[in-house]
Motif scaffolding. Structure first.
Motif, PDB file in Angstrom:
ATOM      1  N   ARG A  49      -9.046  -5.095   4.115  1.00  0.00           N
ATOM      2  CA  ARG A  49      -8.106  -4.212   3.452  1.00  0.00           C
ATOM      3  C   ARG A  49      -7.480  -3.748   4.899  1.00  0.00           C
ATOM      4  N   ALA A  77       2.672 -11.774  -2.436  1.00  0.00           N
ATOM      5  CA  ALA A  77       1.278 -11.233  -2.568  1.00  0.00           C
ATOM      6  C   ALA A  77       0.310 -12.489  -2.023  1.00  0.00           C
ATOM      7  N   ARG A  98      -0.421  -7.134  -4.654  1.00  0.00           N
ATOM      8  CA  ARG A  98       0.902  -7.202  -5.632  1.00  0.00           C
ATOM      9  C   ARG A  98       1.567  -6.006  -5.640  1.00  0.00           C
ATOM     10  N   GLY A  99       0.592  -4.825  -5.697  1.00  0.00           N
ATOM     11  CA  GLY A  99       1.240  -3.373  -5.638  1.00  0.00           C
ATOM     12  C   GLY A  99       2.169  -2.945  -4.681  1.00  0.00           C
ATOM     13  N   LYS A 100       1.895  -3.566  -3.612  1.00  0.00           N
ATOM     14  CA  LYS A 100       2.726  -3.251  -2.456  1.00  0.00           C
ATOM     15  C   LYS A 100       3.945  -4.222  -1.908  1.00  0.00           C
ATOM     16  N   THR A 136      -5.919   1.647  -3.955  1.00  0.00           N
ATOM     17  CA  THR A 136      -5.236   0.988  -5.162  1.00  0.00           C
ATOM     18  C   THR A 136      -5.197   1.563  -6.252  1.00  0.00           C
ATOM     19  N   LEU A 151      -5.940  -9.059  -3.661  1.00  0.00           N
ATOM     20  CA  LEU A 151      -4.567  -9.595  -4.253  1.00  0.00           C
ATOM     21  C   LEU A 151      -4.074  -8.685  -5.206  1.00  0.00           C
ATOM     22  N   ARG A 152      -4.667  -7.694  -5.916  1.00  0.00           N
ATOM     23  CA  ARG A 152      -3.935  -6.686  -6.776  1.00  0.00           C
ATOM     24  C   ARG A 152      -3.433  -5.642  -5.677  1.00  0.00           C
ATOM     25  N   PHE A 153      -4.159  -5.294  -4.712  1.00  0.00           N
ATOM     26  CA  PHE A 153      -3.479  -4.192  -3.914  1.00  0.00           C
ATOM     27  C   PHE A 153      -2.330  -4.979  -3.210  1.00  0.00           C
ATOM     28  N   GLY A 162      -9.924 -10.393  -5.392  1.00  0.00           N
ATOM     29  CA  GLY A 162      -9.290 -10.101  -6.625  1.00  0.00           C
ATOM     30  C   GLY A 162      -8.591  -8.780  -6.374  1.00  0.00           C
ATOM     31  N   ALA A 163      -9.530  -7.968  -5.935  1.00  0.00           N
ATOM     32  CA  ALA A 163      -9.040  -6.456  -5.611  1.00  0.00           C
ATOM     33  C   ALA A 163      -8.002  -6.524  -4.463  1.00  0.00           C
ATOM     34  N   ALA A 181       4.384  -9.593  -6.521  1.00  0.00           N
ATOM     35  CA  ALA A 181       3.836 -10.668  -7.087  1.00  0.00           C
ATOM     36  C   ALA A 181       4.365 -12.006  -6.534  1.00  0.00           C
TER      37      ALA A 181
END
Length: 166
Positions: A59, A31, A23-25, A166, A19-21, A16-17, A28
């Motif tokens: 990571r 990712a 998405r931010g880079k 993140t 995927l959020r990372f 989850g973390a 969506a």
């Protein structure tokens, strides 16, 4: 087998973390594909059998994918399109990501350039030439433990220069 179980647990714990990372880079849309590539690379890595920090391992793979992606984007020729003042006034998220990726690539290259020569050579042989630790050991006449030492040193140097929070 143990590495596969550890990788599955890492995916469940850190997915989850991660995927959020991503998405931010990367956005969506990209990712999920990058996430799949992270776990494909992780599953193919010999290091999956002895992960001391599974989240950091995943990571690092994600960061390397983003760096590779940035390199590919920098190699694409620019297409010049006339500016339409009303429609082009606001920068698109993709443009911002491109700038972030270019900044990230510059930091990465500066970190590699600043490495001691032997560490840089080992790092580039592994990451650019895609040689295994064993092949590097045979070519340079150093132990596999020394190859591992130089790789860890190189990754620490890059992590110092490139901040990936993140």
């Amino acid at each position: 087998m143990r590495g596969d179980i550890a990788l599955d647990a890492a995916f469940r714990t850190h997915g989850g973390a991660l995927l959020r990372f991503l998405r931010g880079k990367a956005g969506a849309d990209e990712a999920p594909d990058l996430m799949q590539e992270v776990f494909t690379r992780a599953a193919g890595s010999d290091q999956r059998h002895n992960m001391a920090n599974p989240g950091g391992f995943l990571r690092r793979i994600a960061q390397n994918l983003l760096i590779d992606r940035s390199r590919r984007q920098c190699r694409r020729p620019a297409i010049l399109v006339p500016l339409q003042e009303q429609g082009d006034a606001v920068s698109l998220p993709e443009q911002e990501w491109g700038l972030e990726a270019a900044d990230l690539l510059r930091l990465y290259e500066a970190a590699v350039d600043a490495m001691p020569p032997k560490t840089r050579r080992v790092f580039l042989m592994h990451r650019v030439d895609e040689l295994s630790y064993r092949a590097i050991h045979e070519q340079l006449g150093i132990s596999i433990a020394t190859v591992e030492y130089h790789m860890m040193k190189a990754l620490r140097e890059i992590a110092k220069v490139v901040d990936f929070e993140t």
